[in-house]
Design a protein around this motif. Structure first.
Motif, short mmCIF file in Angstrom:
data_model
loop_
_atom_site.label_atom_id
_atom_site.label_comp_id
_atom_site.label_asym_id
_atom_site.label_seq_id
_atom_site.Cartn_x
_atom_site.Cartn_y
_atom_site.Cartn_z
N PRO A 60 4.68 -7.58 8.33
CA PRO A 60 4.26 -6.25 7.88
C PRO A 60 5.21 -5.17 8.40
CG PRO A 60 2.84 -7.02 9.66
CD PRO A 60 3.72 -8.17 9.30
N LEU A 61 5.45 -4.15 7.56
CA LEU A 61 6.38 -3.09 7.93
C LEU A 61 5.98 -1.81 7.23
CD1 LEU A 61 9.10 -2.43 9.38
CD2 LEU A 61 10.25 -2.99 7.23
N THR A 62 6.07 -0.69 7.95
CA THR A 62 5.81 0.63 7.38
C THR A 62 7.12 1.36 7.17
OG1 THR A 62 3.64 0.81 8.43
CG2 THR A 62 4.70 2.85 7.74
N VAL A 63 7.31 1.89 5.96
CA VAL A 63 8.51 2.63 5.63
C VAL A 63 8.11 4.05 5.23
CG1 VAL A 63 10.55 2.76 4.16
CG2 VAL A 63 9.63 0.53 4.82
N ARG A 64 8.66 5.04 5.92
CA ARG A 64 8.35 6.43 5.62
C ARG A 64 9.34 7.00 4.61
NH1 ARG A 64 3.19 7.52 6.98
NH2 ARG A 64 2.71 6.49 8.97
N ALA A 65 8.86 7.90 3.76
CA ALA A 65 9.71 8.52 2.73
C ALA A 65 9.62 10.02 2.84
CB ALA A 65 9.24 8.07 1.35
N THR A 66 10.77 10.67 3.02
CA THR A 66 10.77 12.13 3.16
C THR A 66 10.83 12.85 1.81
OG1 THR A 66 13.18 12.12 3.39
CG2 THR A 66 11.88 11.99 5.42
N ARG A 67 11.34 12.17 0.79
CA ARG A 67 11.48 12.83 -0.51
C ARG A 67 10.58 12.26 -1.59
NH1 ARG A 67 15.89 16.25 -0.77
NH2 ARG A 67 17.33 16.11 0.98
N GLY A 68 10.21 11.00 -1.48
CA GLY A 68 9.34 10.43 -2.49
C GLY A 68 9.45 8.92 -2.54
N GLU A 118 0.84 -1.21 0.00
CA GLU A 118 0.00 0.00 0.00
C GLU A 118 0.87 1.25 0.00
OE1 GLU A 118 -3.53 2.07 2.78
OE2 GLU A 118 -2.47 0.27 3.45
N LEU A 119 0.40 2.28 -0.74
CA LEU A 119 1.03 3.59 -0.68
C LEU A 119 0.38 4.40 0.43
CD1 LEU A 119 1.16 4.51 -4.48
CD2 LEU A 119 3.08 3.77 -3.06
N LEU A 120 1.19 5.13 1.19
CA LEU A 120 0.68 5.95 2.29
C LEU A 120 0.72 7.42 1.87
CD1 LEU A 120 2.58 4.27 5.27
CD2 LEU A 120 0.30 3.73 4.38
N THR A 121 -0.33 8.16 2.19
CA THR A 121 -0.40 9.57 1.81
C THR A 121 -0.68 10.44 3.02
OG1 THR A 121 -2.78 9.45 1.33
CG2 THR A 121 -1.26 8.98 -0.49
N THR A 122 -0.19 11.67 2.95
CA THR A 122 -0.46 12.70 3.96
C THR A 122 -0.76 13.99 3.23
OG1 THR A 122 1.08 11.65 5.53
CG2 THR A 122 0.44 13.94 5.95
N ASP A 123 -1.98 14.50 3.39
CA ASP A 123 -2.41 15.74 2.72
C ASP A 123 -2.17 15.67 1.21
OD1 ASP A 123 -3.13 16.86 5.18
OD2 ASP A 123 -1.10 17.63 5.51
N GLY A 124 -2.48 14.54 0.63
CA GLY A 124 -2.39 14.38 -0.81
C GLY A 124 -1.02 14.04 -1.34
N ARG A 125 -0.02 13.95 -0.48
CA ARG A 125 1.34 13.62 -0.90
C ARG A 125 1.68 12.19 -0.46
NH1 ARG A 125 6.16 15.72 -2.50
NH2 ARG A 125 8.03 14.63 -1.71
N VAL A 126 2.34 11.43 -1.33
CA VAL A 126 2.78 10.09 -0.97
C VAL A 126 3.97 10.21 -0.03
CG1 VAL A 126 3.71 7.91 -1.82
CG2 VAL A 126 1.92 9.10 -3.11
N THR A 127 3.83 9.65 1.16
CA THR A 127 4.87 9.83 2.20
C THR A 127 5.43 8.51 2.72
OG1 THR A 127 3.09 9.96 3.86
CG2 THR A 127 3.94 12.04 2.98
N GLY A 128 5.07 7.42 2.10
CA GLY A 128 5.62 6.16 2.56
C GLY A 128 4.90 4.97 1.95
N VAL A 129 5.28 3.78 2.39
CA VAL A 129 4.67 2.55 1.89
C VAL A 129 4.50 1.55 3.03
CG1 VAL A 129 5.65 2.79 -0.42
CG2 VAL A 129 6.93 1.52 1.32
N ARG A 130 3.55 0.66 2.83
CA ARG A 130 3.45 -0.52 3.69
C ARG A 130 3.91 -1.71 2.87
NH1 ARG A 130 -1.56 1.79 5.75
NH2 ARG A 130 -1.21 2.50 7.90
N ILE A 131 4.80 -2.49 3.42
CA ILE A 131 5.33 -3.66 2.73
C ILE A 131 5.21 -4.88 3.64
CG2 ILE A 131 6.98 -2.24 1.46
CD1 ILE A 131 9.16 -3.35 3.31
N THR A 132 5.46 -6.02 3.07
CA THR A 132 5.59 -7.24 3.85
C THR A 132 7.00 -7.75 3.61
OG1 THR A 132 3.25 -7.79 3.60
CG2 THR A 132 4.75 -9.58 4.22
N ARG A 133 7.83 -7.69 4.64
CA ARG A 133 9.23 -8.09 4.50
C ARG A 133 9.46 -9.42 5.18
NH1 ARG A 133 14.78 -5.32 6.88
NH2 ARG A 133 16.21 -6.49 5.51
N ASP A 134 9.82 -10.42 4.38
CA ASP A 134 10.02 -11.78 4.90
C ASP A 134 8.81 -12.24 5.71
OD1 ASP A 134 12.59 -12.01 3.77
OD2 ASP A 134 13.48 -10.96 5.47
N GLY A 135 7.62 -11.88 5.22
CA GLY A 135 6.39 -12.32 5.85
C GLY A 135 5.88 -11.42 6.95
#
Length: 459
Positions: free
Chosen positions: A216-224, A197-214
């Motif tokens: 769940p994990l949330t990864v935040r992105a400051t630039r894109g 899943e892509l995560l958004t804040t105020d219309g901007r994509v700010t991170g992703v949800r992934i499944t790493r080695d089974g």
């Protein structure tokens, strides 16, 4: 993303009849080809045309103008390129077309990346270069082919003697990237970590949800966030272009130029009969003169015969009966083709007219290196099927790789490149590197844009 979803173009997956990894085009003035920006854009307009927003003039210019940046940057980080001197664009006779403006990484020792080698999709380590391919196919029929075969063998043995595992073309490029990015600069590379899943804040994509080695994990992105998957296909096919062979449909009729680019042949197969059977018919000289690695293993030949995808016959009539084709019709097709082979002009489909056709031909066959009559048995038939080399539909992006909505506005923080983005090459494949070239160029442009955030405008 609800109504802020990225726009997926309707460009279909590219169908092909052959697979060979290629690499991006080197700036012409550095390779001595004599090309220019204008000629490159002229060629893209002549081949790609305008098939929608992904092939706009702006994106074509962004691709051409971004090549220098990628090559120079890659070289600064240790990649070593070589020009494929003899390899032509796929339509070299069209305006702006050239021969020899493609590049690839020089074969390198894959042992430098250690355990990461096992993560590269390569069946074995081979120090092969693009221009080896066309000559190795002639290893049994021409002095130049035999010499290149000997050079290839000594290159491979030299690596073994030095304790190296030399690799080239696609595996070589992947090895070079892993060494430069993962090992040299210690950039984390997570495998078995699909995006959920892509995560958004105020219309901007700010991170992703992934499944790493089974897990769940949330990864935040400051630039894109960059979407740069390899598409959704996987297939390896054979190339067909040498003399003493034709491709026929289920009725025994030729339907296209067998030596044309794999994209064009794939399209013609679909246009002619998307559900029909196709067969490559070759006489004994094809097997004796040209190196076919898949035919060197007796077990492989037996498996193909048992699977019904290969058949042999002492005569064309016997072969036709075994593959379910009317013998008289196949013989009539062969007779007509044989007349073309003797005259040197394919009066039906122009096989051998293009420099691209002749690149894979046999120069010892006259008057046309792509045409040789089907006369000497035993004859062999190989079943030919449509395969996907790369998908070309996906997220539409602008010249900087930024994802766009249906109304053309930018989705802040979301970028895309590679085979899961809409291709600047549209529905065609103008030359070697038409998938990986745009992937690395637009990936670089997107990275440059991310690096400027938040000072750069993203509206």
């Amino acid at each position: 993303m609800n109504n802020r979803r990225a726009w997926a173009t309707s460009t279909p997956a590219r169908t092909t009849s052959s697979f060979l990894p290629r690499h991006p085009v080197r700036p012409a003035h550095r390779g001595g080809v004599g090309g220019s920006r204008t000629e490159a854009l002229t060629y893209l307009e002549a081949t790609v045309g305008d098939t929608g927003r992904s092939t706009s003039r702006e994106r074509k210019e962004a691709f051409v103008d971004g090549i220098e940046d990628f090559v120079v940057t890659a070289e600064k980080h240790g990649l070593v390129f070589a020009r494929s001197t003899d390899y032509p664009d796929y339509y070299p006779e069209l305006p702006g077309g050239k021969i020899g403006r493609a590049i690839e990484v020089k074969p390198l020792n894959s042992k430098v990346i250690g355990k990461w080698w096992k993560t590269i999709s390569a069946p074995a380590g081979m120090p092969i270069k693009t221009d080896d391919v066309w000559l190795l196919g002639r290893a049994w029929s021409t002095p130049a082919g035999f010499l290149r075969g000997a050079q290839f063998v000594f290159r491979a043995l030299g690596g073994v003697v030095r304790g190296q595992r030399l690799v080239g073309i696609g595996a070589g490029l992947s090895t070079a990237f892993r060494h430069a990015v993962v090992l040299k600069h210690e950039v984390p590379l997570w495998l078995n970590a699909p995006l959920e899943e892509l995560l958004t804040t105020d219309g901007r994509v700010t991170g992703v949800r992934i499944t790493r080695d089974g897990q769940p994990l949330t990864v935040r992105a400051t630039r894109g966030v960059m979407l740069a998957g390899g598409g959704f296909d996987h297939n390896t096919e054979w190339r067909r272009s040498l003399p003493y062979s034709i491709i026929v449909d289920a009725h025994g009729d030729r339907f296209a130029n067998e030596s044309e680019s794999y994209v064009d042949l794939g399209h013609h197969m679909l246009e002619h009969d998307k559900d029909g059977a196709y067969w490559m018919i070759a006489d004994v000289r094809h097997a004796r003169r040209y190196l076919r690695t898949f035919a060197l293993d007796p077990k492989n030949n037996k498996a193909m015969r048992e699977a019904g995808i290969m058949a042999k016959g002492s005569t064309l009539a016997e072969l036709a009966a075994r593959i379910g084709i009317d013998p008289a019709r196949l013989q009539a097709t062969a007779d007509r083709f044989n007349g073309f082979a003797r005259s040197g002009v394919d009066g039906d489909f122009g096989r051998g007219n293009s420099a691209y056709d002749r690149y894979y031909g046999d120069p010892t066959v006259h008057p046309n290196p792509c045409l040789g009559p089907l006369e000497k048995g035993p004859f062999t038939a190989f079943k030919v099927v449509i395969g996907d080399l790369g998908t070309k539909g996906g997220v539409l992006t602008d010249a900087e790789g930024r994802a766009l909505r249906e109304d053309g506005t930018v989705i802040d923080g979301l970028y895309a490149a590679g085979n899961n983005s809409a291709s600047v090459m549209g529905r065609t494949y103008p030359g070697p590197g038409s998938t990986i070239g745009p992937a690395v160029v637009f990936g670089m442009r997107a990275a440059r844009h991310m690096a400027r955030w938040p000072s750069a405008s993203t509206s």
